[in-house]
Design a protein around this motif. Structure first.
Motif, PDB file in Angstrom:
ATOM      1  N   CYS A 154       0.895  -0.993  -0.030  1.00 16.42           N
ATOM      2  CA  CYS A 154      -0.029   0.024  -0.052  1.00 16.42           C
ATOM      3  C   CYS A 154       0.842   1.258   0.070  1.00 16.42           C
ATOM      4  O   CYS A 154       1.362   1.629   1.083  1.00 16.42           O
ATOM      5  CB  CYS A 154      -0.870  -0.099   1.326  1.00 16.42           C
ATOM      6  SG  CYS A 154      -2.077   1.359   1.311  1.00 16.42           S
ATOM      7  N   LYS A 203      -6.721   3.440  -0.806  1.00 17.84           N
ATOM      8  CA  LYS A 203      -5.345   3.158  -1.461  1.00 17.84           C
ATOM      9  C   LYS A 203      -5.323   1.551  -1.433  1.00 17.84           C
ATOM     10  O   LYS A 203      -4.308   1.380  -2.400  1.00 17.84           O
ATOM     11  CB  LYS A 203      -4.278   3.967  -0.888  1.00 17.84           C
ATOM     12  CG  LYS A 203      -4.453   5.442  -0.736  1.00 17.84           C
ATOM     13  CD  LYS A 203      -4.462   5.980  -2.042  1.00 17.84           C
ATOM     14  CE  LYS A 203      -4.493   7.449  -2.216  1.00 17.84           C
ATOM     15  NZ  LYS A 203      -4.386   8.055  -3.323  1.00 17.84           N
ATOM     16  N   HIS A 222      -7.370   5.832   4.187  1.00 21.75           N
ATOM     17  CA  HIS A 222      -6.298   5.563   3.312  1.00 21.75           C
ATOM     18  C   HIS A 222      -6.202   4.096   2.968  1.00 21.75           C
ATOM     19  O   HIS A 222      -6.038   3.562   1.662  1.00 21.75           O
ATOM     20  CB  HIS A 222      -4.838   5.821   4.262  1.00 21.75           C
ATOM     21  CG  HIS A 222      -3.711   5.407   3.424  1.00 21.75           C
ATOM     22  ND1 HIS A 222      -3.169   6.458   2.308  1.00 21.75           N
ATOM     23  CD2 HIS A 222      -2.890   4.136   3.401  1.00 21.75           C
ATOM     24  CE1 HIS A 222      -2.062   5.665   2.188  1.00 21.75           C
ATOM     25  NE2 HIS A 222      -1.639   4.584   2.390  1.00 21.75           N
TER      26      HIS A 222
END
Length: 303
Positions: A25, A256, A252
């Motif tokens: 990530c 992502k 996030h």
């Protein structure tokens, strides 16, 4: 607790627990324990404890994920299970506990340990605590074995800390295999009893009126004498994150990394995103993904 204990646990849980991958990530590697059958790492320790101890029936106290794990494992072994949970535990977790066939007992937050111990005595059940047990810690430590196998040149490992079982197991495995790797625990600022304990050099307990302020419902427990002694020896330090930083990390991970994290599961990623520890090849443990859908929606939308 040594590598032999953790390797024995890995053999016991093989086939019953998912060997989760490392997911990239951005510049961070995520260990998504949210992919376990019960949505959290707790299955490792619970299954190992039952496979090793072979009890006739079990009881525990839990904020949710350990209760789910023990209920799931007990069903696999065909034994009765009782789970004591605090009032206010997320419905997504309590519903899952009952769905796995366990008896659910709801009590005030400060009564959950007392209630579980009373049930163990009255019904002749074996207590399987969420973190304060060598078999539980060894099971959680299998995550550390997998990290070192899958990313041999890892430099930093970030681990959520609550009662300390997860961090104790992973830190033991990683440090015995790779002493040069920096291993940090991560807590919410609103439930930072482990940081205070390690700073003062003695175990400190925070009242539930303090720890229940954090959105990270799985990180509200105190260290035990056992986990305190292990973390004091194995961890390189503990850092804390704010509530807003936890929410940012949840967003996030979802946007992502395409990974769902409950607040407790996002704190390690939050520490990395906020630069709380040194850089390098870093693995963050995403400890669980059992988040209330309404809360998750609010967080993703920036709430």
């Amino acid at each position: 607790m040594d590598l032999d204990d953790i390797r024995a646990a890995a053999s016991r849980i093989a086939g019953a627990v998912v060997r989760t991958p490392l997911v990239r990530c951005g510049e961070l590697w995520i260990k998504p324990e949210s992919l376990q059958p019960i949505g959290a790492f707790k299955l490792r320790g619970a299954y190992n404890a039952l496979a090793e101890l072979r009890p006739a029936g079990v009881v525990t106290h839990s904020s949710g994920n350990h209760g789910q794990a023990l209920a799931y494992a007990a069903k696999s072994f065909g034994i009765p299970c009782v789970v004591v949970v605090p009032e206010g535990a997320p419905a997504v977790k309590t519903t899952a506990i009952a769905g796995h066939g366990a008896e659910l007992v709801i009590v005030p937050p400060d009564q959950r340990v007392i209630a579980a111990e009373k049930l163990a005595t009255e019904r002749g059940l074996t207590m399987i605590p969420p973190y304060d047990h060598p078999s539980i810690i060894a099971g959680q430590g299998t995550i550390g074995l997998e990290i070192v196998e899958d990313l041999p040149d890892v430099e930093v490992v970030l681990i959520p800390v609550s009662g300390g079982g997860l961090a104790s197991g992973i830190a033991t495995a990683v440090k015995l295999l790779r002493p040069d790797v920096a291993v940090y625990g991560v807590e919410p600022e609103l439930a930072a009893d482990a940081l205070e304990s390690l700073t003062l050099g003695r175990r400190v307990s925070w009242d539930t009126s303090r720890t229940f302020r954090t959105i990270a419902d799985g990180l509200r427990a105190d260290l035990s004498d056992l986990t305190f002694s292990i973390l004091r020896e194995r961890l390189d330090g503990i850092v804390t994150v704010t509530e807003d930083q936890i929410k940012h990390a949840m967003r996030h991970l979802a946007l992502k990394g395409r990974l769902v994290a409950e607040p407790s599961g996002a704190v390690a990623t939050a520490a990395h995103l906020e630069g709380k520890v040194g850089q390098g090849r870093t693995v963050a443990i995403l400890s669980g993904g059992n988040v209330d859908p309404e809360l998750f929606g609010q967080v993703i939308q920036g709430g």
